[in-house]
Design an enzyme around this catalytic site. Structure first.
Site, PDB file in Angstrom:
ATOM      1  N   TYR A 101       0.855  -1.189   0.000  1.00  0.00           N
ATOM      2  CA  TYR A 101       0.000   0.000   0.000  1.00  0.00           C
ATOM      3  C   TYR A 101       0.891   1.238   0.000  1.00  0.00           C
ATOM      4  O   TYR A 101       1.868   1.324   0.760  1.00  0.00           O
ATOM      5  CB  TYR A 101      -0.885   0.043   1.244  1.00  0.00           C
ATOM      6  CG  TYR A 101      -1.575   1.384   1.446  1.00  0.00           C
ATOM      7  CD1 TYR A 101      -2.825   1.632   0.912  1.00  0.00           C
ATOM      8  CD2 TYR A 101      -0.936   2.423   2.136  1.00  0.00           C
ATOM      9  CE1 TYR A 101      -3.442   2.856   1.062  1.00  0.00           C
ATOM     10  CE2 TYR A 101      -1.539   3.660   2.291  1.00  0.00           C
ATOM     11  CZ  TYR A 101      -2.789   3.873   1.754  1.00  0.00           C
ATOM     12  OH  TYR A 101      -3.383   5.098   1.904  1.00  0.00           O
ATOM     13  N   GLU A 189      -4.202   7.127  -3.489  1.00  0.00           N
ATOM     14  CA  GLU A 189      -3.810   5.819  -2.982  1.00  0.00           C
ATOM     15  C   GLU A 189      -3.552   4.854  -4.142  1.00  0.00           C
ATOM     16  O   GLU A 189      -4.258   4.894  -5.149  1.00  0.00           O
ATOM     17  CB  GLU A 189      -4.915   5.197  -2.123  1.00  0.00           C
ATOM     18  CG  GLU A 189      -5.110   5.839  -0.778  1.00  0.00           C
ATOM     19  CD  GLU A 189      -6.173   5.096   0.030  1.00  0.00           C
ATOM     20  OE1 GLU A 189      -6.234   5.321   1.253  1.00  0.00           O
ATOM     21  OE2 GLU A 189      -6.940   4.311  -0.552  1.00  0.00           O
TER      22      GLU A 189
END
Length: 378
Positions: A101, A189
């Site tokens: 991530y 993101e």
């Protein structure tokens, strides 16, 4: 402002961030037209502005075009957290060795854009933060310098061990920061950022939000906007000089001033109720604002009672009362309304309200309790 995954991927590609190929389809017929007729493995993904698509059945694998058509047929039209799926992204599937991530946010505590990274990719970062916060790496970025190459490499070294992979990941972080700043983002993101068995680092899912206050200078980003019915209400309210945010409760709130609005919602929660919205009519004494506010509140089918809490300073309570009477005369609603007026011309306002036959209370706590009580009556 939010955009869909496929739009974020297009921006990633524009800034040189590697993403798998894919096409967006709004119908089963489009899948037939756009997806090549071969046996390539693909992933069919619902495009809606919510997370948890996979858990809801909105992400499926397909080995052939016919299977992609069948999966798209299953996903199109389905309901995911109250939103109807109107389009799907059909993207090339990727062999994944490891998931990561990476993300950028505006961090008010750090007073800077903060880069976050974690080796726990593929799951919601909020869950990682709750269960294993130590697994999230954070770096505040100096706005005058931007994300330096050495900083990007430092973060990448926490995720990857092979120098080639580190260089790829660091380059992606630098490009993501450039994209973030140049588009006035509030969130960017990549989840997951993946490592393939042959050593490629790819972004296979993306999420981006943008600062509404900067959209006037982001014409290309603004073109991507696809508003829901609730978001359209917020836009319409803003154009009328109101601050409105839709929530999930059933007690509509009309208040003047953001601080009082927050306190009103807290009071409703304190007594066991659920606010349906944040709505601040501001400091104006224009009765039309009250009419507009009531129309917005009562357009929410979940609202079973309305609590009006006005503390008159610049706002005159008698003007609010006149606007309310006008609104309820026009709308003819059966939804109960509780009013608390205090401050400038409160006495005159209360007389207007009483003549119209609406219940009034003296304190904010009484208003909250009364609104909750009335909301439960059928």
């Amino acid at each position: 402002m939010k955009i869909h995954e496929y739009q974020a991927r297009n921006l990633f590609r524009k800034y040189g961030i590697p993403v798998p190929d894919g096409v967006v389809c709004h119908s089963v017929e489009e899948v037939y037209e756009k997806v090549p007729n071969n046996d390539k493995l693909r992933v069919v993904k619902a495009q809606v502005h919510v997370g948890g698509r996979g858990k809801a059945g909105g992400v499926k694998l397909a080995k052939t075009r016919d299977e992609a058509v069948e999966k798209a047929k299953q996903i199109l039209g389905m309901d995911i957290k109250g939103l109807t799926v109107e389009k799907v992204l059909i993207a090339d599937a990727v062999d994944i060795e490891k998931e990561f991530y990476v993300g950028l946010i505006n961090d008010r505590n750090a007073k800077a854009v903060t880069l976050m990274a974690s080796a726990e990719g593929g799951v919601e970062i909020e869950e990682v933060a709750r269960v294993s916060p130590e697994k999230i790496i954070k770096m505040a970025i100096d706005p005058t310098m931007g994300l330096m190459d050495w900083q990007a490499r430092k973060i990448a070294l926490n995720l990857f061990s092979d120098p080639k992979e580190v260089r790829q990941a660091a380059a992606i972080l630098v490009k993501l920061y450039k994209l973030y700043v140049e588009t006035d983002s509030s969130l960017a993101e990549i989840n997951p950022l993946v490592l393939t068995p042959d050593g490629q680092v790819l972004a296979i899912d993306g999420k981006m939000n943008f600062d509404d206050n900067a959209l006037y200078r982001q014409k290309e980003i603004l073109k991507m906007r696809e508003v829901t019915e609730d978001e359209q209400k917020e836009i319409d309210a803003n154009e009328k000089g109101l601050s409105y945010v839709k929530l999930d409760g059933n007690i509509g709130c009309m208040v003047n001033g953001a601080g009082l609005a927050m306190a009103t919602m807290d009071m409703i929660k304190l007594y066991g109720g659920e606010p349906a919205n944040f709505l601040d009519i501001g400091g104006s004494s224009n009765p039309q604002k009250v009419v507009d506010a009531m129309n917005i509140l009562l357009s929410d089918k979940n609202v079973t009672a309305v609590m009006i809490n006005i503390f008159g300073g610049i706002t005159r309570c008698d003007d609010v009362a006149r606007g309310l009477v006008t609104a309820l005369t026009e709308i003819k609603t059966k939804v109960p309304v509780v009013i608390r007026l205090s401050g400038t011309n409160a006495k005159e306002g209360l007389e207007i309200i009483k003549e119209f036959g609406l219940p009034t209370v003296s304190t904010m706590s009484q208003a909250a309790q009364k609104a909750i009580e009335l909301s439960k009556k059928k």
